[in-house]
Scaffold this motif. Structure first.
Motif, PDB file in Angstrom:
ATOM      1  N   VAL A 311       0.838  -1.206   0.000  1.00  0.00           N
ATOM      2  CA  VAL A 311       0.000   0.000   0.000  1.00  0.00           C
ATOM      3  C   VAL A 311       0.873   1.256   0.000  1.00  0.00           C
ATOM      4  CG1 VAL A 311      -1.668   1.354   1.325  1.00  0.00           C
ATOM      5  CG2 VAL A 311      -1.956  -1.125   1.117  1.00  0.00           C
ATOM      6  N   ILE A 312       1.878   1.292   0.867  1.00  0.00           N
ATOM      7  CA  ILE A 312       2.737   2.480   0.970  1.00  0.00           C
ATOM      8  C   ILE A 312       3.495   2.728  -0.324  1.00  0.00           C
ATOM      9  CG2 ILE A 312       4.767   3.436   2.128  1.00  0.00           C
ATOM     10  CD1 ILE A 312       3.830   2.008   4.681  1.00  0.00           C
ATOM     11  N   ILE A 313       4.144   1.699  -0.838  1.00  0.00           N
ATOM     12  CA  ILE A 313       4.994   1.858  -2.025  1.00  0.00           C
ATOM     13  C   ILE A 313       4.170   2.266  -3.251  1.00  0.00           C
ATOM     14  CG2 ILE A 313       6.445   0.636  -3.701  1.00  0.00           C
ATOM     15  CD1 ILE A 313       7.540  -1.004  -1.361  1.00  0.00           C
ATOM     16  N   PHE A 314       3.091   1.540  -3.520  1.00  0.00           N
ATOM     17  CA  PHE A 314       2.352   1.795  -4.755  1.00  0.00           C
ATOM     18  C   PHE A 314       1.467   3.032  -4.657  1.00  0.00           C
ATOM     19  CE2 PHE A 314       3.546  -2.676  -5.241  1.00  0.00           C
ATOM     20  CZ  PHE A 314       4.115  -2.614  -6.518  1.00  0.00           C
ATOM     21  N   THR A 315       1.047   3.405  -3.452  1.00  0.00           N
ATOM     22  CA  THR A 315       0.344   4.677  -3.294  1.00  0.00           C
ATOM     23  C   THR A 315       1.296   5.833  -3.536  1.00  0.00           C
ATOM     24  OG1 THR A 315      -1.176   3.724  -1.668  1.00  0.00           O
ATOM     25  CG2 THR A 315      -1.011   6.123  -1.737  1.00  0.00           C
ATOM     26  N   PHE A 316       2.507   5.735  -3.005  1.00  0.00           N
ATOM     27  CA  PHE A 316       3.505   6.791  -3.199  1.00  0.00           C
ATOM     28  C   PHE A 316       3.836   6.959  -4.683  1.00  0.00           C
ATOM     29  CE2 PHE A 316       7.981   7.979  -3.749  1.00  0.00           C
ATOM     30  CZ  PHE A 316       7.987   9.215  -3.111  1.00  0.00           C
ATOM     31  N   ILE A 317       4.074   5.853  -5.369  1.00  0.00           N
ATOM     32  CA  ILE A 317       4.410   5.925  -6.790  1.00  0.00           C
ATOM     33  C   ILE A 317       3.255   6.540  -7.580  1.00  0.00           C
ATOM     34  CG2 ILE A 317       4.933   4.566  -8.860  1.00  0.00           C
ATOM     35  CD1 ILE A 317       6.345   2.552  -7.035  1.00  0.00           C
ATOM     36  N   GLY A 318       2.022   6.115  -7.245  1.00  0.00           N
ATOM     37  CA  GLY A 318       0.862   6.650  -7.943  1.00  0.00           C
ATOM     38  C   GLY A 318       0.647   8.124  -7.674  1.00  0.00           C
ATOM     39  N   GLN A 319       0.787   8.554  -6.409  1.00  0.00           N
ATOM     40  CA  GLN A 319       0.572   9.952  -6.059  1.00  0.00           C
ATOM     41  C   GLN A 319       1.636  10.869  -6.642  1.00  0.00           C
ATOM     42  OE1 GLN A 319      -2.620   9.533  -5.258  1.00  0.00           O
ATOM     43  NE2 GLN A 319      -2.406  11.207  -3.795  1.00  0.00           N
ATOM     44  N   MET A 320       2.830  10.352  -6.831  1.00  0.00           N
ATOM     45  CA  MET A 320       3.898  11.148  -7.437  1.00  0.00           C
ATOM     46  C   MET A 320       3.715  11.304  -8.944  1.00  0.00           C
ATOM     47  SD  MET A 320       5.881  12.281  -5.047  1.00  0.00           S
ATOM     48  CE  MET A 320       4.341  12.488  -4.147  1.00  0.00           C
ATOM     49  N   GLY A 321       2.788  10.513  -9.491  1.00  0.00           N
ATOM     50  CA  GLY A 321       2.509  10.622 -10.914  1.00  0.00           C
ATOM     51  C   GLY A 321       3.531   9.940 -11.803  1.00  0.00           C
ATOM     52  N   TYR A 322       4.350   9.085 -11.191  1.00  0.00           N
ATOM     53  CA  TYR A 322       5.375   8.416 -11.989  1.00  0.00           C
ATOM     54  C   TYR A 322       4.761   7.417 -12.964  1.00  0.00           C
ATOM     55  CZ  TYR A 322       8.555  10.267  -8.422  1.00  0.00           C
ATOM     56  OH  TYR A 322       9.254  11.093  -7.575  1.00  0.00           O
ATOM     57  N   LEU A 323       3.767   6.670 -12.494  1.00  0.00           N
ATOM     58  CA  LEU A 323       3.129   5.644 -13.310  1.00  0.00           C
ATOM     59  C   LEU A 323       1.618   5.663 -13.070  1.00  0.00           C
ATOM     60  CD1 LEU A 323       5.599   2.658 -12.659  1.00  0.00           C
ATOM     61  CD2 LEU A 323       5.460   4.027 -14.749  1.00  0.00           C
ATOM     62  N   SER A 324       0.863   5.253 -14.081  1.00  0.00           N
ATOM     63  CA  SER A 324      -0.590   5.203 -13.966  1.00  0.00           C
ATOM     64  C   SER A 324      -1.036   3.796 -13.581  1.00  0.00           C
ATOM     65  CB  SER A 324      -1.227   5.598 -15.302  1.00  0.00           C
ATOM     66  OG  SER A 324      -0.941   4.611 -16.284  1.00  0.00           O
ATOM     67  N   ASP A 325      -2.361   3.642 -13.420  1.00  0.00           N
ATOM     68  CA  ASP A 325      -2.914   2.320 -13.125  1.00  0.00           C
ATOM     69  C   ASP A 325      -2.549   1.296 -14.191  1.00  0.00           C
ATOM     70  OD1 ASP A 325      -4.196   2.706 -10.665  1.00  0.00           O
ATOM     71  OD2 ASP A 325      -5.963   3.585 -11.610  1.00  0.00           O
ATOM     72  N   ASN A 326      -2.441   1.753 -15.450  1.00  0.00           N
ATOM     73  CA  ASN A 326      -2.120   0.835 -16.540  1.00  0.00           C
ATOM     74  C   ASN A 326      -0.773   0.147 -16.343  1.00  0.00           C
ATOM     75  OD1 ASN A 326      -4.427   1.148 -18.264  1.00  0.00           O
ATOM     76  ND2 ASN A 326      -3.702   3.208 -18.705  1.00  0.00           N
ATOM     77  N   TRP A 327       0.131   0.799 -15.621  1.00  0.00           N
ATOM     78  CA  TRP A 327       1.438   0.215 -15.322  1.00  0.00           C
ATOM     79  C   TRP A 327       1.469  -0.400 -13.929  1.00  0.00           C
ATOM     80  CZ3 TRP A 327       5.236  -0.525 -18.756  1.00  0.00           C
ATOM     81  CH2 TRP A 327       5.199   0.205 -19.946  1.00  0.00           C
TER      82      TRP A 327
END
Length: 356
Positions: A311-327
């Protein structure tokens, strides 16, 4: 005052469940109604499996006291659908139901959700899909509800596991809904947290009671309903809001990673072996960890640690805008698959050593 009501909702459900479960155990013992051990089950003694009844009463009493007056119409339909699932679970715990009739009960509960217009309206850009036609909306909603509800039911295999995963899921929803301003929904989540907390006091190894289908079906179904409401409310927030989740599907995949991945993985293994996906076996991740010598506390600890880490890792990556749900969603699947392959190999090596 609102935050005090949230705390009271948590405390009320915890107290009700904590006080009620010993009485449930006494009644089960006096009537000799127990979960009997067999070759697939972990426990060796006769243990009561009606903990879900205590969870439900703690939840419903607290909800009726602290959030019923503030409920919206869709929340009332959600509560009605949950009641249907509780009836199905209670019937199965007292007099076992076939998989067909349990599925029929789930379809009835799903119908109540859809009548209340609680459904997946959009895929929010995943695979390039946004708003869904109402037919696909109904089908996808039904599929997701069935998968997650039964996933919670299937991970309830060792002491404290399903309840601990539920704590993570409902803690997130409870906090997010409170910060977003949906206090009635948050109070409902905290009512679940309190009940599960009271239950876990008696369920951690060595367990004195199991939650049974009443508890696991209720928790899985309610978690799915809240997930749908979360997606709808998150989409309505301005993108500039600090509460807006940029990649909501990856966050929810990470939040539900253990029950979802373990269930899908086991179903695939059964189909590849030429068996029904509903046929019982000992291929769940908690079974594999038991086979390599891990204890109940260790298994629950490692699952919860990895779940929170996801949850922490993938929420952080998503919130930073690095990758979308598609990735992110495929990355979550690949990461979980890699961990499962590693575990399979470790179990295989352990078994080879034992056989030598």
């Amino acid at each position: 005052m609102t935050w005090i009501k949230l705390l009271l909702s948590l405390g009320t459900s915890f107290a009700v469940c904590l006080l009620l479960i010993p009485e449930i155990i006494k009644i089960a013992n006096s009537r000799n109604i127990h979960d009997i051990p067999n070759e697939r089950k972990i426990h060796t003694g006769k243990i009561c499996s009606f903990g879900g009844v205590g969870i439900f009463f703690g939840f419903i009493i607290s909800t009726l006291i602290w959030s019923f007056v503030d409920m919206t119409l869709n929340m009332e339909f959600l509560l009605g659908a949950v009641l249907v699932m509780v009836v199905v679970g209670m019937r199965d715990d007292f007099l076992p139901l076939s998989a067909f009739w349990k599925l029929v009960g789930q379809f009835v509960a799903i119908a109540v959700l859809l009548i209340g217009d609680i459904r997946i309206f959009s895929l929010y850009g995943f695979l390039g899909i946004y708003e869904l036609h109402f037919i696909f909306s109904y089908l996808i909603t039904g599929f997701i509800v069935i998968v997650i509800t039964n996933a919670f039911n299937l991970i309830d295999g060792i002491d404290g596991l399903a309840g601990s995963v539920a704590l993570i899921v409902f803690s997130f929803f409870g906090l997010w809904f409170a910060l977003e301003g949906s206090f009635a929904l948050s109070a409902m989540c905290l009512a679940v947290l309190g009940s599960v907390g009271g239950f876990l006091y008696y369920n951690y190894s060595p367990a004195r009671i199991f939650m049974g289908d009443t508890g696991s079906l209720m928790l899985g179904f309610l978690a799915t309903g809240l997930l749908i409401l979360f997606l709808d409310k998150n989409a309505a927030l301005p993108v500039t809001s600090h509460l807006h989740i940029v990649a909501p599907l990856s966050l929810l995949s990470a939040l539900m990673v253990y029950p979802l991945f373990d269930t899908i993985r086991v179903f695939m293994l059964r189909v590849l072996a030429g068996r029904s996906p509903l046929s019982p076996d000992r291929n769940h991740i908690h079974h594999l960890l038991l086979d390599i010598g891990c204890g109940h506390y260790y298994i629950v600890g490692i699952v919860i640690f990895l779940n929170i880490l996801f949850v922490i890792i993938f929420t952080f990556i998503g919130q930073m805008g690095y990758l979308s749900d598609n990735w992110l969603v495929p990355i979550i699947v690949l990461t979980a698959s890699s961990l499962a392959i590693y575990l399979h190999r470790k179990v295989k090596r352990r078994r080879e050593v034992v056989n030598v």
